[in-house]
Design a protein around this motif. Sequence first.
Motif, PDB file in Angstrom:
ATOM      1  N   THR A   6       0.849  -1.181   0.000  1.00 25.73           N
ATOM      2  CA  THR A   6       0.000   0.000   0.000  1.00 25.73           C
ATOM      3  C   THR A   6       0.887   1.234   0.000  1.00 25.73           C
ATOM      4  OG1 THR A   6      -0.117  -0.017   2.399  1.00 25.73           O
ATOM      5  CG2 THR A   6      -1.870  -1.166   1.228  1.00 25.73           C
ATOM      6  N   PRO A   7       0.443   2.293  -0.667  1.00 24.35           N
ATOM      7  CA  PRO A   7       1.246   3.526  -0.673  1.00 24.35           C
ATOM      8  C   PRO A   7       1.404   4.080   0.747  1.00 24.35           C
ATOM      9  CG  PRO A   7      -0.560   3.647  -2.267  1.00 24.35           C
ATOM     10  CD  PRO A   7      -0.766   2.403  -1.450  1.00 24.35           C
ATOM     11  N   LEU A   8       2.536   4.734   0.969  1.00 25.07           N
ATOM     12  CA  LEU A   8       2.794   5.341   2.274  1.00 25.07           C
ATOM     13  C   LEU A   8       1.965   6.613   2.408  1.00 25.07           C
ATOM     14  CD1 LEU A   8       6.692   5.039   2.336  1.00 25.07           C
ATOM     15  CD2 LEU A   8       5.035   3.554   3.468  1.00 25.07           C
ATOM     16  N   ASP A   9       1.372   6.810   3.578  1.00 27.61           N
ATOM     17  CA  ASP A   9       0.646   8.060   3.794  1.00 27.61           C
ATOM     18  C   ASP A   9       1.595   9.086   4.419  1.00 27.61           C
ATOM     19  OD1 ASP A   9       0.796   7.548   6.561  1.00 27.61           O
ATOM     20  OD2 ASP A   9      -1.253   6.791   6.687  1.00 27.61           O
ATOM     21  N   ASP A  11       1.712  10.527   7.308  1.00 26.61           N
ATOM     22  CA  ASP A  11       2.179  10.216   8.667  1.00 26.61           C
ATOM     23  C   ASP A  11       3.349   9.240   8.646  1.00 26.61           C
ATOM     24  OD1 ASP A  11       0.302  11.879   9.835  1.00 26.61           O
ATOM     25  OD2 ASP A  11      -1.164  10.267  10.161  1.00 26.61           O
ATOM     26  N   GLU A  12       3.272   8.223   7.788  1.00 23.35           N
ATOM     27  CA  GLU A  12       4.363   7.248   7.686  1.00 23.35           C
ATOM     28  C   GLU A  12       5.622   7.894   7.104  1.00 23.35           C
ATOM     29  OE1 GLU A  12       2.366   2.978   6.803  1.00 23.35           O
ATOM     30  OE2 GLU A  12       1.909   4.552   5.339  1.00 23.35           O
ATOM     31  N   LEU A  13       5.430   8.747   6.105  1.00 26.28           N
ATOM     32  CA  LEU A  13       6.576   9.436   5.516  1.00 26.28           C
ATOM     33  C   LEU A  13       7.280  10.305   6.551  1.00 26.28           C
ATOM     34  CD1 LEU A  13       5.073  10.467   2.061  1.00 26.28           C
ATOM     35  CD2 LEU A  13       6.885   8.796   2.462  1.00 26.28           C
ATOM     36  N   VAL A  14       6.503  11.062   7.304  1.00 23.60           N
ATOM     37  CA  VAL A  14       7.082  11.951   8.318  1.00 23.60           C
ATOM     38  C   VAL A  14       7.772  11.136   9.406  1.00 23.60           C
ATOM     39  CG1 VAL A  14       6.506  13.600  10.153  1.00 23.60           C
ATOM     40  CG2 VAL A  14       5.495  13.860   7.874  1.00 23.60           C
ATOM     41  N   GLU A  15       7.140  10.055   9.847  1.00 24.85           N
ATOM     42  CA  GLU A  15       7.701   9.257  10.942  1.00 24.85           C
ATOM     43  C   GLU A  15       8.981   8.528  10.550  1.00 24.85           C
ATOM     44  OE1 GLU A  15       6.507   5.510  13.867  1.00 24.85           O
ATOM     45  OE2 GLU A  15       4.966   6.446  12.622  1.00 24.85           O
ATOM     46  N   HIS A  16       9.014   7.942   9.353  1.00 27.19           N
ATOM     47  CA  HIS A  16      10.130   7.068   8.987  1.00 27.19           C
ATOM     48  C   HIS A  16      11.124   7.677   8.005  1.00 27.19           C
ATOM     49  CE1 HIS A  16       8.318   3.742  11.130  1.00 27.19           C
ATOM     50  NE2 HIS A  16       7.188   3.946  10.482  1.00 27.19           N
ATOM     51  N   PRO A  59      10.320   2.706  -1.704  1.00 28.62           N
ATOM     52  CA  PRO A  59       9.056   3.295  -2.146  1.00 28.62           C
ATOM     53  C   PRO A  59       9.294   4.639  -2.840  1.00 28.62           C
ATOM     54  CG  PRO A  59       8.972   2.691   0.188  1.00 28.62           C
ATOM     55  CD  PRO A  59      10.388   2.556  -0.264  1.00 28.62           C
ATOM     56  N   GLY A  60       8.720   4.802  -4.011  1.00 32.89           N
ATOM     57  CA  GLY A  60       8.909   6.037  -4.776  1.00 32.89           C
ATOM     58  C   GLY A  60       8.518   7.282  -4.003  1.00 32.89           C
ATOM     59  N   GLU A  61       7.410   7.191  -3.265  1.00 32.39           N
ATOM     60  CA  GLU A  61       6.961   8.363  -2.501  1.00 32.39           C
ATOM     61  C   GLU A  61       7.948   8.694  -1.376  1.00 32.39           C
ATOM     62  OE1 GLU A  61       5.285   5.484  -2.915  1.00 32.39           O
ATOM     63  OE2 GLU A  61       4.154   4.948  -1.119  1.00 32.39           O
ATOM     64  N   ALA A  62       8.630   7.684  -0.843  1.00 36.23           N
ATOM     65  CA  ALA A  62       9.638   7.938   0.196  1.00 36.23           C
ATOM     66  C   ALA A  62      10.856   8.633  -0.403  1.00 36.23           C
ATOM     67  CB  ALA A  62      10.043   6.632   0.875  1.00 36.23           C
ATOM     68  N   VAL A  63      11.276   8.183  -1.596  1.00 43.32           N
ATOM     69  CA  VAL A  63      12.415   8.815  -2.266  1.00 43.32           C
ATOM     70  C   VAL A  63      12.088  10.274  -2.568  1.00 43.32           C
ATOM     71  CG1 VAL A  63      13.865   8.787  -4.330  1.00 43.32           C
ATOM     72  CG2 VAL A  63      13.247   6.631  -3.219  1.00 43.32           C
TER      73      VAL A  63
END
Length: 106
Positions: A6-9, A11-16, A59-63
Motif C-alpha cells: 500500500t502507498p505510504l501516507d 504520517d508514515e513518511l514523516v515518521e520514517h 518506495p517512490g513516494e519515500a524517495v
Amino acid sequence: MIVARTPLDLDELVEHWTLLKDEQGLVSGKHGATRLGFAVLLKFYTQYGRFPRGRFELPGEAVEFVAGQVPTRARTPRTPPSVRSAPSSAPSSCSATSPTPRGADG
C-alpha cells in the motif's frame, strides 16, 4: 511471488523518512546525486536495520519525500578538454581555406 504494497501516507513518511538534525549533518558532507542516494539509504537502514536489496524495495513516494529535504543544485556539464577553446598559435588573419600550394603563382 510479488506482494503489492500500500502507498505510504503522510504520517508514515514523516515518521520514517524525515531526516533528523544529526542525519542532515551526515548528508551535508555528500555532493551531487550522492547526497540523495546516501540520505535514502540512511533512512532505509534506520527503519529496517539493513540496506535495500534493490531499487524495488525503495518506495517512490519515500524517495520523493527525502529528495524534498535534501538540498541539491543543478550542475552544468563539464566541457571536455578537447572542446575547450585554447589560445591558438595561428595568426588571427588565418583563413579556413586550403593553403596555396608551393610554387603556385596566383
